[in-house]
Design a protein around this motif. Structure first.
Motif, mmCIF file in Angstrom:
data_model
loop_
_atom_site.group_PDB
_atom_site.id
_atom_site.type_symbol
_atom_site.label_atom_id
_atom_site.label_comp_id
_atom_site.label_asym_id
_atom_site.label_seq_id
_atom_site.Cartn_x
_atom_site.Cartn_y
_atom_site.Cartn_z
ATOM 1 N N THR A 229 0.852 -1.190 0.000
ATOM 2 C CA THR A 229 0.000 0.000 0.000
ATOM 3 C C THR A 229 0.882 1.232 0.000
ATOM 4 O OG1 THR A 229 -0.101 0.085 2.415
ATOM 5 C CG2 THR A 229 -1.819 -1.171 1.283
ATOM 6 N N ASN A 230 0.343 2.320 -0.566
ATOM 7 C CA ASN A 230 1.031 3.604 -0.573
ATOM 8 C C ASN A 230 -0.045 4.681 -0.419
ATOM 9 O OD1 ASN A 230 2.563 5.881 -0.969
ATOM 10 N ND2 ASN A 230 3.551 5.155 -2.851
ATOM 11 N N GLY A 231 -0.282 5.036 0.836
ATOM 12 C CA GLY A 231 -1.376 5.972 1.088
ATOM 13 C C GLY A 231 -2.713 5.296 0.863
ATOM 14 N N THR A 232 -3.464 5.795 -0.113
ATOM 15 C CA THR A 232 -4.797 5.253 -0.405
ATOM 16 C C THR A 232 -4.783 4.249 -1.556
ATOM 17 O OG1 THR A 232 -5.239 7.114 -1.904
ATOM 18 C CG2 THR A 232 -5.898 7.372 0.410
ATOM 19 N N THR A 233 -3.615 3.904 -2.074
ATOM 20 C CA THR A 233 -3.532 2.984 -3.211
ATOM 21 C C THR A 233 -3.100 1.598 -2.745
ATOM 22 O OG1 THR A 233 -1.250 3.657 -3.670
ATOM 23 C CG2 THR A 233 -3.005 4.825 -4.838
ATOM 24 N N VAL A 234 -3.522 0.579 -3.498
ATOM 25 C CA VAL A 234 -3.182 -0.819 -3.212
ATOM 26 C C VAL A 234 -2.678 -1.444 -4.514
ATOM 27 C CG1 VAL A 234 -4.013 -3.067 -2.431
ATOM 28 C CG2 VAL A 234 -4.965 -0.967 -1.433
ATOM 29 N N PHE A 235 -1.585 -2.282 -4.372
ATOM 30 C CA PHE A 235 -1.002 -2.954 -5.543
ATOM 31 C C PHE A 235 -0.817 -4.440 -5.214
ATOM 32 C CE2 PHE A 235 0.380 1.445 -5.592
ATOM 33 C CZ PHE A 235 0.087 1.846 -6.888
ATOM 34 N N HIS A 236 -1.084 -5.270 -6.210
ATOM 35 C CA HIS A 236 -0.907 -6.727 -6.082
ATOM 36 C C HIS A 236 -0.218 -7.197 -7.353
ATOM 37 C CE1 HIS A 236 -1.988 -10.991 -6.424
ATOM 38 N NE2 HIS A 236 -2.233 -10.987 -5.109
ATOM 39 N N ALA A 237 1.022 -7.673 -7.252
ATOM 40 C CA ALA A 237 1.805 -8.090 -8.425
ATOM 41 C C ALA A 237 2.152 -9.564 -8.322
ATOM 42 C CB ALA A 237 3.081 -7.264 -8.528
ATOM 43 N N THR A 238 2.044 -10.252 -9.463
ATOM 44 C CA THR A 238 2.429 -11.661 -9.567
ATOM 45 C C THR A 238 3.483 -11.764 -10.662
ATOM 46 O OG1 THR A 238 0.200 -12.378 -8.928
ATOM 47 C CG2 THR A 238 1.629 -14.017 -9.949
ATOM 48 N N ALA A 239 4.668 -12.295 -10.307
ATOM 49 C CA ALA A 239 5.793 -12.356 -11.249
ATOM 50 C C ALA A 239 6.573 -13.635 -10.989
ATOM 51 C CB ALA A 239 6.690 -11.129 -11.072
ATOM 52 N N PRO A 240 7.491 -14.013 -11.912
ATOM 53 C CA PRO A 240 8.366 -15.149 -11.620
ATOM 54 C C PRO A 240 9.039 -14.953 -10.257
ATOM 55 C CG PRO A 240 8.610 -14.492 -13.898
ATOM 56 C CD PRO A 240 7.747 -13.452 -13.237
ATOM 57 N N VAL A 241 9.110 -16.018 -9.460
ATOM 58 C CA VAL A 241 9.575 -15.879 -8.082
ATOM 59 C C VAL A 241 10.993 -15.323 -8.012
ATOM 60 C CG1 VAL A 241 10.462 -18.261 -7.943
ATOM 61 C CG2 VAL A 241 9.702 -17.064 -5.857
ATOM 62 N N ALA A 242 11.820 -15.606 -8.993
ATOM 63 C CA ALA A 242 13.199 -15.111 -8.981
ATOM 64 C C ALA A 242 13.278 -13.618 -9.262
ATOM 65 C CB ALA A 242 14.048 -15.874 -9.996
ATOM 66 N N GLU A 243 12.155 -13.027 -9.796
ATOM 67 C CA GLU A 243 12.184 -11.616 -10.189
ATOM 68 C C GLU A 243 11.203 -10.755 -9.408
ATOM 69 O OE1 GLU A 243 11.484 -11.520 -14.366
ATOM 70 O OE2 GLU A 243 13.259 -12.720 -14.876
ATOM 71 N N ILE A 244 10.437 -11.346 -8.509
ATOM 72 C CA ILE A 244 9.381 -10.592 -7.845
ATOM 73 C C ILE A 244 9.929 -9.457 -6.978
ATOM 74 C CG2 ILE A 244 9.284 -12.259 -5.958
ATOM 75 C CD1 ILE A 244 6.392 -10.122 -7.389
ATOM 76 N N VAL A 245 11.034 -9.684 -6.281
ATOM 77 C CA VAL A 245 11.596 -8.635 -5.420
ATOM 78 C C VAL A 245 12.135 -7.488 -6.269
ATOM 79 C CG1 VAL A 245 13.390 -8.087 -3.727
ATOM 80 C CG2 VAL A 245 12.104 -10.220 -3.532
ATOM 81 N N ASP A 246 12.824 -7.808 -7.352
ATOM 82 C CA ASP A 246 13.365 -6.753 -8.229
ATOM 83 C C ASP A 246 12.237 -5.949 -8.863
ATOM 84 O OD1 ASP A 246 15.938 -7.525 -7.641
ATOM 85 O OD2 ASP A 246 16.169 -8.778 -9.425
ATOM 86 N N PHE A 247 11.165 -6.641 -9.267
ATOM 87 C CA PHE A 247 10.055 -5.929 -9.895
ATOM 88 C C PHE A 247 9.409 -4.982 -8.878
ATOM 89 C CE2 PHE A 247 5.712 -5.257 -11.260
ATOM 90 C CZ PHE A 247 5.838 -5.084 -12.636
ATOM 91 N N TYR A 248 9.198 -5.444 -7.657
ATOM 92 C CA TYR A 248 8.593 -4.583 -6.634
ATOM 93 C C TYR A 248 9.485 -3.362 -6.375
ATOM 94 C CZ TYR A 248 7.939 -2.743 -1.949
ATOM 95 O OH TYR A 248 7.789 -1.894 -0.873
ATOM 96 N N ASN A 249 10.792 -3.572 -6.248
ATOM 97 C CA ASN A 249 11.718 -2.448 -5.971
ATOM 98 C C ASN A 249 11.756 -1.460 -7.120
ATOM 99 O OD1 ASN A 249 12.527 -3.317 -3.391
ATOM 100 N ND2 ASN A 249 14.078 -4.698 -4.275
ATOM 101 N N ALA A 250 11.551 -1.910 -8.360
ATOM 102 C CA ALA A 250 11.620 -1.021 -9.515
ATOM 103 C C ALA A 250 10.290 -0.330 -9.800
ATOM 104 C CB ALA A 250 12.065 -1.795 -10.748
ATOM 105 N N PHE A 251 9.202 -0.801 -9.242
ATOM 106 C CA PHE A 251 7.907 -0.202 -9.507
ATOM 107 C C PHE A 251 7.865 1.177 -8.836
ATOM 108 C CE2 PHE A 251 3.307 0.277 -9.649
ATOM 109 C CZ PHE A 251 2.950 -0.419 -10.785
#
Length: 262
Positions: free
Chosen positions: A238-260
């Motif tokens: 969450t970021n304030g009033t927004t909510v995000f749910h991402a599904t990605a290859p497990v090896a890339e999920i942390v990098d994708f979250y950090n880059a979003f």
């Protein structure tokens, strides 16, 4: 023999001979001590002899020899110390300490152009069209989240041009409390990951992960990243009033979250 035919007395050594006519008087008078510059000569010679005796009784080495030997020893010691210091400096120059080098690899970029997002609201325009090597492929309204109270919500897919795909659900609510409640329900729905095999070599990031989302140095929400157990990883934040749910290859999920960016 004297002129009178009598044997004359022997003259004392170092004394003047008196005249013959006063010989008797000279015999009756005691000899007088010599006066003048030569009177102290015997004593001076005696003192000089005494001063010279220690030198004669010594080892026979000149007085300057011992200080000279001490000076030579000091110079030798100083030369040894200087040699040790120079050798240490030389060793340091020859074997400099190893310096760690950090190599920064460039971030991956998409190989295909992102599609145009149909929505034109401020929230939709803030959503990224590319993240790392992924580019926006589809974007549609998320009816389920809108029915759950979201002001607006979208389901979007990102592609790397091959088999890699990431799905992102993004929505905005009225208050941070509503967004937090929705995120908590999403985290609770994440399936439990299988127990990792201790004999297997670790691959990918260490999961699960949780923490705070910050914006401008202040806490703005929370995040949770977990292994779904099917080869994919799930990130909910969450970021304030927004909510995000991402599904990605497990090896890339942390990098994708950090880059979003949101």
């Amino acid at each position: 023999m004297s002129d009178t035919g009598r044997p004359g007395p022997e003259r004392p050594v170092g004394q003047p001979v008196p005249p013959i006519s006063n010989w008797q008087a000279a015999q009756q008078q005691p000899p007088t001590a010599p006066t003048g510059p030569s009177a102290g000569a015997p004593a001076a010679f005696a003192a000089q002899a005494v001063d010279q005796e220690p030198a004669a009784a010594g080892s026979g080495r000149p007085r300057w020899l011992i200080p000279a030997i001490i000076g030579v020893v000091v110079l030798v010691i100083a030369a040894i110390v200087v040699g040790i210091l120079v050798s240490r400096d030389g060793d340091t120059d020859e074997a400099p300490p190893a310096v760690a080098t950090t190599i920064l690899l460039p971030s991956p970029t998409p190989t295909l152009e992102p599609v145009a997002r149909p929505a034109t609201t401020a929230f939709a325009a803030a959503l990224p069209t590319t993240v790392l090597q992924y580019a926006l492929a589809t974007s549609v309204p998320d009816a389920e989240w809108q029915a759950a109270g979201a002001i607006e919500a979208y389901t979007e897919t990102y592609s790397d041009g091959g088999s890699g795909t990431v799905t992102v659900r993004a929505g905005q609510w009225e208050t941070p409390a509503e967004a937090t409640a929705v995120a908590a329900s999403l985290v609770a729905a994440v399936p439990a990951a299988p127990t990792p095999d201790p004999s297997a070599s670790p691959t990918g990031p260490t999961l699960p992960q949780t923490g705070e989302v910050t914006a401008g140095g202040a806490a703005a929400g929370t995040y949770s990243i977990a292994d779904a157990g099917d080869g994919t990883g799930i990130a909910v934040w969450t970021n304030g009033t927004t909510v995000f749910h991402a599904t990605a290859p497990v090896a890339e999920i942390v990098d994708f979250y950090n880059a979003f960016p949101l």
